[in-house]
Write an enzyme that holds these catalytic residues in place. Structure first.
Site, PDB file in Angstrom:
ATOM      1  N   HIS A 144       0.852  -1.191   0.000  1.00 57.63           N
ATOM      2  CA  HIS A 144       0.000   0.000   0.000  1.00 57.63           C
ATOM      3  C   HIS A 144       0.884   1.235   0.000  1.00 57.63           C
ATOM      4  O   HIS A 144       1.903   1.281   0.693  1.00 57.63           O
ATOM      5  CB  HIS A 144      -0.879  -0.028   1.254  1.00 57.63           C
ATOM      6  N   ASN A 146       0.399   5.722  -0.303  1.00 57.14           N
ATOM      7  CA  ASN A 146      -0.518   6.852  -0.421  1.00 57.14           C
ATOM      8  C   ASN A 146       0.259   8.132  -0.141  1.00 57.14           C
ATOM      9  O   ASN A 146       1.039   8.183   0.801  1.00 57.14           O
ATOM     10  CB  ASN A 146      -1.664   6.668   0.603  1.00 57.14           C
ATOM     11  N   HIS A 182      12.439  -1.673   4.155  1.00 59.79           N
ATOM     12  CA  HIS A 182      12.813  -0.674   5.161  1.00 59.79           C
ATOM     13  C   HIS A 182      14.147   0.000   4.838  1.00 59.79           C
ATOM     14  O   HIS A 182      14.296   1.198   5.062  1.00 59.79           O
ATOM     15  CB  HIS A 182      12.832  -1.310   6.554  1.00 59.79           C
TER      16      HIS A 182
END
Lengths: 312, 312
Positions: A144, A146, A182
């Site tokens: 995901h 955004n 990460h």
């Protein structure tokens, strides 16, 4: 130390905007970037899907591979603005949705008190992109991303900031992808502020958590909001880097895992794990609840839900 | 005219309870009834499942049909009490769950103000049953039933009432089952109070509604709460009749539709419609949200979620 309260204070303390054109230019730049990023994402994901089809068919049929591609659906928002949903359902991407939107209007009395700068008149303008990918192969994590640009208030008192983030949800244990994801996020964070990664990682971990299950939605990523350092170009570059890095990193994760063989049991684990994703989005996700409560487009908001899900 | 405010006032105006034994007896009667009803439901649903298997296998194999039966799982609640989940996954019932529970303790400060009689000390005791059936055949509606007995407060100031209801969710248009279901519910309501049916039907319609979709979850049924007419035996009989009538009526609906042939398209409509069920339960259902927020057992609370779901 950066924290939510200080960030909001910072936004509210922003000096008056002298020229209306200045903010209009920012809006246009941000909006265009989200369109551009959407095109890059759809393009790269389509390539992955095609390459997989080519490998798994006869290579001489390459030119015949015509589908699936993203289908686009334009939507309008009652009250102002709208967006475009792009969806692809393929063999690699069981369902991937990319939504861009630019919406504006007035928040209801109930909500305006919660939004910095919107307290008085409720005026807002928001543009953004969101991507959710649910993959066919359970060895490929879901993902995901955004990012958004918000402007609130009127005239010279307008406030503005960026928000966003991205996170990864492996369906089966996958330390390697978590570390890689990460590492790349830390690299871009560090380019802008040595504090960003640690804070945004924690924000993400705190956010994507299901208290009723006492479990994390996935392996996290970064999550940021109320970003306005008063150096707009730098903030904008950070937001662009988040989008580009997400796309590159996730594409690589997909590429490396998409040919792995899986069995029914592994697929079943994925379908059940997706149930947690649904639980999180409908029970806790601010964007979902806020969107549905403010008359947002349910199709665009619920685009994030997985194609097939199981509860046992 | 019965309304929520009057019903709550009524409960709060209840005269002091003179004998502790009186309420203890009521608790035991209610709790035993829920156990008894659970057994009846599991028994009748198992019979339906067996009969279907027999019809669809060779009839000489009757005695060999041994599974599926309901599997039971006991659970304890941190803070007091617990329950038993019974689940069956079969050919008729793709997934049916029956949960009975008796829980007690103290509501948190956040919740106690919302519960009549619990405002001061937060003490509560609650026993109930809930049933959710998701069927394999898309021509068979899904169904839900729940009844409960609540006691709040301490000593002679304790308040108590019944709540519950049942509703039907056809997956494909099915006027006949809606009419039959409502007719039978009206009959039992009318036995107790000529106002019940209309009010409880409206309560149900208002409750099982998805504002973001602007659509009803199903074809409704009845929904009641804060039921205490000061004639406990009569109220208890009403609650028992709701359970029994639901079981008889729904079993008949299942029996009449279970042999109907269906195709992939009809199954697909069902899986998508189930998505709405999930959206309702996670976004709006008071019981779900309340349960998860008060440390309830997530497995028992989310037992209501369908086995397989699609979002397109």
């Amino acid at each position: 130390m950066i924290n939510k309260k200080k960030l909001i204070e910072n936004i509210l303390n922003q000096p008056p905007i002298n020229q209306n054109t200045e903010i209009d230019k920012k809006k246009t730049l941000a909006e265009n970037w989200f369109v551009n990023l959407r095109d890059q994402i759809c393009n790269d994901f389509t390539k992955i899907e095609y390459n997989f089809k080519i490998k798994n068919n006869n290579s001489e049929k390459v030119t015949e591979v015509k589908s699936p591609i993203f289908t686009q659906k334009k939507w309008d928002r009652d009250g102002g603005g709208g967006g475009v949903i792009s969806i692809m359902k393929g063999d690699v991407f069981e369902k991937v949705g990319v939504n861009i939107s630019t919406v504006y209007g007035k928040f209801s009395d109930k909500f305006k008190s919660q939004i910095p700068g919107a307290e008085k008149t409720g005026d807002f303008w928001a543009s953004g992109i969101s991507v959710v990918a649910h993959m066919n192969n359970p060895f490929v994590p879901a993902a995901h991303m955004n990012t958004r640009f918000l402007v609130t208030g009127l005239g010279e008192n307008r406030k503005f900031w960026f928000g966003g983030g991205c996170d990864l949800t492996p369906m089966l244990p996958d330390k390697k992808s978590a570390i890689f994801f990460h590492k790349n996020l830390k690299s871009i964070c560090d380019k802008y502020n040595k504090e960003y990664y640690e804070i945004y990682k924690k924000w993400c971990d705190d956010y994507f958590f299901l208290p009723h299950r006492n479990e994390a939605r996935g392996v996290g990523g970064i999550f940021f909001d109320y970003l306005n350092t008063f150096e707009w170009d730098m903030d904008f570059n950070f937001v662009k880097d988040v989008g580009k890095t997400f796309l590159e990193t996730y594409s690589k994760i997909v590429d490396e895992r998409v040919d792995q063989k899986f069995n029914d049991e592994e697929k079943n684990i994925q379908l059940v794990k997706r149930g947690r994703y649904v639980e999180f989005n409908l029970l806790y996700d601010r964007g979902t609840i806020f969107g549905l409560n403010t008359g947002g487009n349910p199709e665009a908001i619920l685009m994030s839900l997985p194609p097939n899900v199981k509860w046992e």
